[in-house]
Motif scaffolding. Structure first.
Motif, PDB file in Angstrom:
ATOM      1  N   THR A 119       0.830  -1.204   0.000  1.00 59.49           N
ATOM      2  CA  THR A 119       0.000   0.000   0.000  1.00 59.49           C
ATOM      3  C   THR A 119       0.863   1.252   0.000  1.00 59.49           C
ATOM      4  OG1 THR A 119      -1.775  -1.136   1.185  1.00 59.49           O
ATOM      5  CG2 THR A 119      -1.793   1.271   1.217  1.00 59.49           C
ATOM      6  N   ALA A 120       1.877   1.269   0.851  1.00 60.90           N
ATOM      7  CA  ALA A 120       2.775   2.426   0.924  1.00 60.90           C
ATOM      8  C   ALA A 120       3.538   2.606  -0.380  1.00 60.90           C
ATOM      9  CB  ALA A 120       3.746   2.267   2.092  1.00 60.90           C
ATOM     10  N   ILE A 121       4.022   1.514  -0.945  1.00 61.30           N
ATOM     11  CA  ILE A 121       4.779   1.577  -2.201  1.00 61.30           C
ATOM     12  C   ILE A 121       3.908   2.090  -3.340  1.00 61.30           C
ATOM     13  CG2 ILE A 121       5.963   0.195  -3.958  1.00 61.30           C
ATOM     14  CD1 ILE A 121       6.867  -1.651  -1.652  1.00 61.30           C
ATOM     15  N   ASN A 122       2.687   1.546  -3.460  1.00 56.47           N
ATOM     16  CA  ASN A 122       1.793   1.966  -4.539  1.00 56.47           C
ATOM     17  C   ASN A 122       1.333   3.410  -4.359  1.00 56.47           C
ATOM     18  OD1 ASN A 122       1.891  -0.482  -5.896  1.00 56.47           O
ATOM     19  ND2 ASN A 122       0.179  -1.347  -4.762  1.00 56.47           N
ATOM     20  N   ALA A 123       1.118   3.823  -3.107  1.00 55.34           N
ATOM     21  CA  ALA A 123       0.692   5.192  -2.846  1.00 55.34           C
ATOM     22  C   ALA A 123       1.800   6.180  -3.203  1.00 55.34           C
ATOM     23  CB  ALA A 123       0.291   5.358  -1.384  1.00 55.34           C
ATOM     24  N   ALA A 124       3.043   5.833  -2.874  1.00 54.24           N
ATOM     25  CA  ALA A 124       4.176   6.690  -3.218  1.00 54.24           C
ATOM     26  C   ALA A 124       4.333   6.790  -4.732  1.00 54.24           C
ATOM     27  CB  ALA A 124       5.456   6.142  -2.586  1.00 54.24           C
ATOM     28  N   ALA A 125       4.170   5.661  -5.413  1.00 53.36           N
ATOM     29  CA  ALA A 125       4.272   5.651  -6.880  1.00 53.36           C
ATOM     30  C   ALA A 125       3.157   6.487  -7.508  1.00 53.36           C
ATOM     31  CB  ALA A 125       4.216   4.213  -7.395  1.00 53.36           C
ATOM     32  N   ASP A 165      -5.511  14.036  -6.573  1.00 48.87           N
ATOM     33  CA  ASP A 165      -5.038  12.649  -6.546  1.00 48.87           C
ATOM     34  C   ASP A 165      -3.753  12.530  -5.732  1.00 48.87           C
ATOM     35  OD1 ASP A 165      -5.158   9.821  -7.660  1.00 48.87           O
ATOM     36  OD2 ASP A 165      -3.178  10.452  -8.346  1.00 48.87           O
ATOM     37  N   MET A 166      -2.871  13.508  -5.859  1.00 52.99           N
ATOM     38  CA  MET A 166      -1.625  13.506  -5.095  1.00 52.99           C
ATOM     39  C   MET A 166      -1.907  13.581  -3.597  1.00 52.99           C
ATOM     40  SD  MET A 166       0.716  15.970  -7.524  1.00 52.99           S
ATOM     41  CE  MET A 166       2.069  16.075  -6.360  1.00 52.99           C
ATOM     42  N   LYS A 167      -2.867  14.409  -3.222  1.00 50.19           N
ATOM     43  CA  LYS A 167      -3.197  14.547  -1.804  1.00 50.19           C
ATOM     44  C   LYS A 167      -3.779  13.250  -1.250  1.00 50.19           C
ATOM     45  CE  LYS A 167      -3.094  16.889   1.912  1.00 50.19           C
ATOM     46  NZ  LYS A 167      -1.781  17.267   2.474  1.00 50.19           N
ATOM     47  N   LEU A 168      -4.660  12.615  -2.024  1.00 52.70           N
ATOM     48  CA  LEU A 168      -5.238  11.340  -1.596  1.00 52.70           C
ATOM     49  C   LEU A 168      -4.152  10.267  -1.478  1.00 52.70           C
ATOM     50  CD1 LEU A 168      -8.540  11.230  -3.683  1.00 52.70           C
ATOM     51  CD2 LEU A 168      -8.342  11.414  -1.189  1.00 52.70           C
ATOM     52  N   LEU A 217      -2.210  10.793   1.667  1.00 54.23           N
ATOM     53  CA  LEU A 217      -2.949  10.333   2.841  1.00 54.23           C
ATOM     54  C   LEU A 217      -2.882   8.811   2.977  1.00 54.23           C
ATOM     55  CD1 LEU A 217      -6.078  12.682   2.624  1.00 54.23           C
ATOM     56  CD2 LEU A 217      -4.217  12.780   4.299  1.00 54.23           C
ATOM     57  N   ARG A 218      -3.031   8.093   1.850  1.00 55.30           N
ATOM     58  CA  ARG A 218      -2.932   6.628   1.879  1.00 55.30           C
ATOM     59  C   ARG A 218      -1.524   6.193   2.308  1.00 55.30           C
ATOM     60  NH1 ARG A 218      -5.342   7.211  -3.400  1.00 55.30           N
ATOM     61  NH2 ARG A 218      -7.611   6.925  -3.303  1.00 55.30           N
ATOM     62  N   TYR A 219      -0.545   6.920   1.816  1.00 54.64           N
ATOM     63  CA  TYR A 219       0.852   6.626   2.139  1.00 54.64           C
ATOM     64  C   TYR A 219       1.112   6.799   3.640  1.00 54.64           C
ATOM     65  CZ  TYR A 219       5.959   7.321   2.074  1.00 54.64           C
ATOM     66  OH  TYR A 219       7.306   7.245   2.306  1.00 54.64           O
ATOM     67  N   ALA A 220       0.663   7.948   4.172  1.00 51.33           N
ATOM     68  CA  ALA A 220       0.874   8.222   5.593  1.00 51.33           C
ATOM     69  C   ALA A 220       0.143   7.211   6.471  1.00 51.33           C
ATOM     70  CB  ALA A 220       0.412   9.646   5.921  1.00 51.33           C
ATOM     71  N   ARG A 221      -1.077   6.836   6.076  1.00 46.28           N
ATOM     72  CA  ARG A 221      -1.853   5.869   6.844  1.00 46.28           C
ATOM     73  C   ARG A 221      -1.168   4.504   6.852  1.00 46.28           C
ATOM     74  NH1 ARG A 221      -6.863   6.548   4.760  1.00 46.28           N
ATOM     75  NH2 ARG A 221      -6.570   4.938   3.180  1.00 46.28           N
ATOM     76  N   ALA A 222      -0.618   4.118   5.706  1.00 53.22           N
ATOM     77  CA  ALA A 222       0.071   2.824   5.623  1.00 53.22           C
ATOM     78  C   ALA A 222       1.304   2.812   6.528  1.00 53.22           C
ATOM     79  CB  ALA A 222       0.471   2.538   4.176  1.00 53.22           C
TER      80      ALA A 222
END
Length: 224
Positions: free
Chosen positions: A121-127, A167-170, A173-178
């Motif tokens: 999740t973190a990897i995909n969110a960063a990408a 989209d970047m902000k979302l 948020l997913r990245y930080a949550r992961a």
């Protein structure tokens, strides 16, 4: 490393404003051999690397792509900013190569560290975050060049209204949550010594990007 060397060698010659024939003569090799070096067809010996460093007045680490500073040290925030100023020697393709090295190296370290977490999740969110940033910048370039906007399924107006920003902000948020879902023991060692050992050369790119961004953002805060 060979590709970095050949690219840097060719850029330094163009920056100096000499022909391949002239540079070859000054460096004591044939034009054909210098062409092979600049195109990555052949790798030079140590003696040639030393001569090239002296000829272009740069460090061996710089010409080999291990550092972004000609002297072998990290560039200062002021040096990075002044690289874009009129009259500075870092112009055009040389400046673009510098910034590309900085960002690609920093991203390489970031994803290397995320890979150790093994959190998809973190990897995909960063990408996704970085992908939207590249999309947005390329879209501006594409539009200003007069290209056909129908190439993209996302309408130009929607893009301008901030779809990529949202989209970047979302993604952030997913990245930080992961990351918050990880325990402290799961994170890799982020000390300067550990990063330098795990990512030689590229670690400097990360440090440079962080330092430059931090100084820029701090300046914005002070002006506000």
């Amino acid at each position: 490393m060979a590709s970095e060397f050949s690219r840097t060698l060719a850029l330094l010659r163009r920056e100096r404003g000499v022909s391949q024939r002239t540079a070859a003569g000054d460096l004591g090799v044939s034009q054909a051999l210098l062409s092979h070096y600049e195109n990555g067809v052949r790798e030079p010996g140590l003696s040639f690397v030393v001569r090239a460093c002296d000829y272009y007045h740069v460090s061996a680490d710089f010409i080999l792509g291990r550092t972004l500073s000609r002297e072998g040290s990290m560039l200062t925030h002021e040096e990075v900013l002044s690289a874009a100023e009129p009259g500075n020697i870092l112009q055009g393709s040389v400046l673009a190569t510098l910034q590309s090295k900085l960002l690609s190296g920093a991203a390489g370290v970031l994803f290397g560290l995320l890979g150790k977490l093994e959190d998809k999740t973190a990897i995909n969110a960063a990408a996704a975050y970085l992908g939207s940033a590249v999309y947005q910048l390329y879209r501006h370039l594409y539009r200003c060049a007069g290209a056909n906007e129908k190439y993209f399924s996302l309408g130009a107006d929607t893009c301008l209204l901030g779809a990529a920003d949202a989209d970047m902000k979302l993604s952030e948020l997913r990245y930080a949550r992961a990351l918050r879902g990880q325990t402290e023991e799961q994170f890799p060692d982020l000390s300067p010594e550990a990063l330098a050992a795990a990512y030689p050369g590229r670690n400097q790119s990360l440090t440079q990007v962080l330092s430059t961004a931090d100084a820029r953002l701090s300046g914005m805060t002070e002006k506000a």
